[in-house]
Scaffold this motif. Structure first.
Motif, PDB file in Angstrom:
ATOM      1  N   TYR A 102     -16.636 -15.131  39.417  1.00 15.37           N
ATOM      2  CA  TYR A 102     -15.806 -14.010  38.952  1.00 15.37           C
ATOM      3  C   TYR A 102     -14.712 -13.652  39.958  1.00 15.37           C
ATOM      4  CZ  TYR A 102     -18.712 -13.149  34.850  1.00 15.37           C
ATOM      5  OH  TYR A 102     -19.363 -13.278  33.643  1.00 15.37           O
ATOM      6  N   ASN A 103     -14.972 -13.934  41.264  1.00 16.14           N
ATOM      7  CA  ASN A 103     -13.970 -13.575  42.280  1.00 16.14           C
ATOM      8  C   ASN A 103     -13.048 -14.724  42.647  1.00 16.14           C
ATOM      9  OD1 ASN A 103     -14.979 -10.970  42.411  1.00 16.14           O
ATOM     10  ND2 ASN A 103     -16.464 -11.506  44.012  1.00 16.14           N
ATOM     11  N   SER A 107     -10.666 -18.878  35.849  1.00 16.86           N
ATOM     12  CA  SER A 107      -9.244 -18.573  35.627  1.00 16.86           C
ATOM     13  C   SER A 107      -9.102 -17.163  35.053  1.00 16.86           C
ATOM     14  CB  SER A 107      -8.643 -19.588  34.656  1.00 16.86           C
ATOM     15  OG  SER A 107      -9.233 -19.416  33.381  1.00 16.86           O
ATOM     16  N   GLU A 108      -7.912 -16.595  35.183  1.00 13.76           N
ATOM     17  CA  GLU A 108      -7.653 -15.260  34.619  1.00 13.76           C
ATOM     18  C   GLU A 108      -7.890 -15.282  33.102  1.00 13.76           C
ATOM     19  OE1 GLU A 108      -7.267 -12.435  36.303  1.00 13.76           O
ATOM     20  OE2 GLU A 108      -7.579 -13.733  38.061  1.00 13.76           O
ATOM     21  N   LEU A 115     -13.976 -10.567  28.575  1.00 12.93           N
ATOM     22  CA  LEU A 115     -13.940  -9.091  28.549  1.00 12.93           C
ATOM     23  C   LEU A 115     -14.684  -8.553  27.324  1.00 12.93           C
ATOM     24  CD1 LEU A 115     -10.371  -7.998  29.746  1.00 12.93           C
ATOM     25  CD2 LEU A 115     -12.584  -7.717  30.925  1.00 12.93           C
ATOM     26  N   ALA A 116     -14.488  -9.219  26.176  1.00 10.46           N
ATOM     27  CA  ALA A 116     -15.112  -8.774  24.923  1.00 10.46           C
ATOM     28  C   ALA A 116     -16.631  -8.822  25.005  1.00 10.46           C
ATOM     29  CB  ALA A 116     -14.631  -9.644  23.768  1.00 10.46           C
ATOM     30  N   VAL A 214     -24.584  -4.651  21.431  1.00 12.54           N
ATOM     31  CA  VAL A 214     -24.000  -5.993  21.527  1.00 12.54           C
ATOM     32  C   VAL A 214     -22.564  -5.906  21.042  1.00 12.54           C
ATOM     33  CG1 VAL A 214     -26.214  -7.218  21.235  1.00 12.54           C
ATOM     34  CG2 VAL A 214     -24.822  -6.701  19.227  1.00 12.54           C
ATOM     35  N   PRO A 215     -21.698  -6.797  21.506  1.00  9.00           N
ATOM     36  CA  PRO A 215     -20.309  -6.738  21.060  1.00  9.00           C
ATOM     37  C   PRO A 215     -20.193  -6.889  19.540  1.00  9.00           C
ATOM     38  CG  PRO A 215     -20.677  -8.592  22.585  1.00  9.00           C
ATOM     39  CD  PRO A 215     -21.960  -7.871  22.459  1.00  9.00           C
ATOM     40  N   ALA A 216     -19.245  -6.155  18.959  1.00  7.34           N
ATOM     41  CA  ALA A 216     -19.042  -6.208  17.496  1.00  7.34           C
ATOM     42  C   ALA A 216     -18.269  -7.474  17.147  1.00  7.34           C
ATOM     43  CB  ALA A 216     -18.307  -4.962  17.032  1.00  7.34           C
ATOM     44  N   LEU A 217     -18.945  -8.609  17.283  1.00  9.75           N
ATOM     45  CA  LEU A 217     -18.291  -9.901  17.038  1.00  9.75           C
ATOM     46  C   LEU A 217     -18.347 -10.268  15.564  1.00  9.75           C
ATOM     47  CD1 LEU A 217     -19.866 -12.080  19.879  1.00  9.75           C
ATOM     48  CD2 LEU A 217     -17.708 -10.831  19.938  1.00  9.75           C
TER      49      LEU A 217
END
Ligand code: IYR
Length: 230
Positions: A102-103, A107-108, A115-116, A214-217
């Motif tokens: 992560y650091n 890649s960006e 993020l999602a 959980v993410p709303a995927l």
């Protein structure tokens, strides 16, 4: 005359196999119901510390190990860990690698994509989940003389077995997520695995925390994922 129960094909016994078949309506409802049930599965990252009986984990592994594999070599080893000391060791080593990922190593664009999913370098599930199943792929086998024999389609075989394991976990009313700390060679060391085994996938298994989010995927539609040639 009835067909024989078994036959011989160049010295190997073949047994009569009777697959289960269904009438059209039942086939339609079974396939639709299976999809509806499987579609309820979600990757969960927060676990309750509620114990899960060892026998359940044994059944899950037996189910996964029914997967088809290249030349039926079954090139997998499932390590099931409930030992707290080992889980703590694994969490510390995985978080070390993930911090680097992560650091800087990721890649960006990759981090934006994640993020999602709200993932980060902290992996409390590696200690909280009652069980960790770490799947190793067996690149080769050693015979009695110590000669190496490569296995076939190892990634495909172990990937299929992992898919079946995930379905078995869902069927047991438990949850998991697919974790691939990278690089993951530290798992071979911590678990003292032999040189022919390479870590493939780590799956924590347990009950979800309550409540859990959980993410709303959305999943891709049939039209997006398929092409029919009739
Ligand atoms: N291995 C990291 C990063 C990660 C990568 C993908 I692709 C994901 O779908 C989720 C996480 C981690 O476990 O956080």
């Amino acid at each position: 005359m009835s067909s024989p129960k078994e036959i011989d094909i160049h010295g190997f016994k073949h047994i009569k196999y009777q697959s289960e078949t269904y009438i059209r309506e039942e086939m339609l409802s079974k396939s639709a119901n299976f999809y509806t049930w499987l579609d309820k599965r979600r990757s969960v990252r927060e676990f309750a510390d509620t114990p899960v009986p060892k026998q359940v984990i044994e059944n899950l592994i037996k189910a996964a190990s029914t997967a088809p594999s290249g030349a039926h070599k079954q090139p997998w080893t499932f390590c099931a860990i409930s030992n707290a000391t080992l889980k703590t060791k694994i969490r510390a080593a995985a978080e070390n690698e993930e911090k680097e990922n992560y650091n800087g190593r990721m890649s960006e664009r990759w981090k934006e994509d994640l993020l999602a999913l709200a993932t980060n370098a902290d992996k409390p599930f590696l200690e909280n989940a009652p069980w960790l199943i770490i799947v190793f792929k067996r690149a080769y086998e050693l015979d009695a003389q110590g000669v190496k024999h490569n296995n076939y389609y190892v990634n495909e075989s172990v990937g299929i077995a992992c898919g079946m394991l995930i379905a078995a976990i869902h069927n047991a009313g438990l949850v998991t997520l697919t974790h691939t700390p990278s690089p993951m060679n530290f798992l071979s060391k911590v678990l003292e695995r032999p040189a022919n085994e390479r870590p493939f996938l780590l799956l924590p298994v347990g009950y979800p925390q309550d409540p859990v989010y959980v993410p709303a995927l959305e999943r891709k539609t049939l039209e997006e994922v398929s092409v029919f040639y009739e």
